[in-house]
Design an enzyme around this catalytic site. Sequence first.
Site, mmCIF file in Angstrom:
data_model
loop_
_atom_site.group_PDB
_atom_site.id
_atom_site.type_symbol
_atom_site.label_atom_id
_atom_site.label_comp_id
_atom_site.label_asym_id
_atom_site.label_seq_id
_atom_site.Cartn_x
_atom_site.Cartn_y
_atom_site.Cartn_z
ATOM 1 C CG ASN A 7 -25.877 44.668 -153.710
ATOM 2 O OD1 ASN A 7 -25.262 44.229 -152.737
ATOM 3 N ND2 ASN A 7 -25.981 44.009 -154.848
ATOM 4 N NE ARG A 89 -27.225 40.293 -153.123
ATOM 5 C CZ ARG A 89 -26.047 39.851 -153.508
ATOM 6 N NH1 ARG A 89 -25.054 40.687 -153.693
ATOM 7 N NH2 ARG A 89 -25.865 38.577 -153.726
ATOM 8 C CD GLU A 382 -29.394 39.579 -158.453
ATOM 9 O OE1 GLU A 382 -28.536 39.981 -159.257
ATOM 10 O OE2 GLU A 382 -29.132 38.814 -157.514
#
Length: 394
Positions: A7, A89, A382
């Site tokens: 991410n 992400r 997530e």
Amino acid sequence: MKILVVNCGSSSLKFQLIDSETEQVSASGICERIGLDGAVTYKANGEVYNEKIDLPNHGVAIQKVLSNLLDKKIGVLQSLDEINAVGHRLVHGGERFSSSVVITDEVIRQIEECNDLAPLHNPANLLGVHACQEAMPNTPNVAVFDTAFHQTMPKKAYLYGLPKEYYEKYGVRRYGFHGTSHSFVSDRLAELAGLDKSSARLIICHIGSGASITAVKGGKSIDTSMGMTPLEGLIMGTRSGDIDPAIIEYICAKEKISVEEFTSVLNKKSGVLGLSGISNDFRDLVDAVGQGNEDAKNALDAMVYRVIKYIGAYYVALGGVDAIALTAGGGENNAWLRENILNGLGALGIQIDPEANKTRGEEILLTTPESKIPVWVVPTNEELKIARETAALL
Ligand code: AMP
């Protein structure tokens, strides 16, 4: 499969190494202050290692992550070949991406076409993709989009009341964000509440420093509070959420500032920070309320009130609600916020269980058996969702 979940922000790179079969995290960490003075936190085998090291760019940061993973003392891998795939992400997939995809040159081109819609996020996310492609040329990369889950919203929910050519020419519409979290939490909420996912009517409240609420029907997002950008909707840590658009011209004229400067105020100096003048962190504000600070109370009351209004609206949009989830930092941990949100939902027959509300960070039913709608705390994950999507695609 071993999945490296990445991410990337403009100056940070967070990662987790997840085994997709056991869903265990073997190592995780963050490279911060990339392009500045550089700081690395690496966690593995129950230990935390901090290091100050020059990180001129994201390529060097990913090299540092990989060398830590391979290190004889603190590493968890013998060879980089053990990493089967990297899941990234990606913030904005526009209308092009309604699900996760394996990254190819063509996919990168299509993501770049969405950059205008998320100029702060998408280019930074792509830096992570390029860094991984360079460091591990034979390892597949997968893009998991924050917007993808909301691509099921009907037109009536995503159109703004603007001249339609803005939508047609520039893609001005509501997209929604936090989709990875809303999707993960809504699946888990259906399980916890013993509901059939294919028909359940759910409301997911992601209450973190960024915050959004989604109405989910039959496993699909039908409406969500964030819009073309993550600025719309709830009052957040530093973001204003919904405002009258006429305020922009009014304040720019009064304060003699540009639209860009005011947009920065809306993103970085508004929300509960702007209202309270104290902090963007809900914990600090709850403490300040305890000390009788009126500005902190007004900020949290306004934030909670908007959450309640959205839940009321989505109750109607869904034609009733079978279960509600609270998630993210505030939803998972903050008893004051949870109590005030649930107490504001009395009209829906919701009753909080004060004992359950004493817990933090765990899956728990927050309401009494008499409550007409069950409200659960469902910790979001997530990274795990990205690892699952990546493994499923490959
Ligand atoms: P997130 O963006 O999901 O990390 O959420 C950040 C927000 O969660 C902050 O405003 C924190 O105040 C809140 N939060 C995180 N941990 C706790 C905690 N242990 N108790 C109360 N609030 C918390």
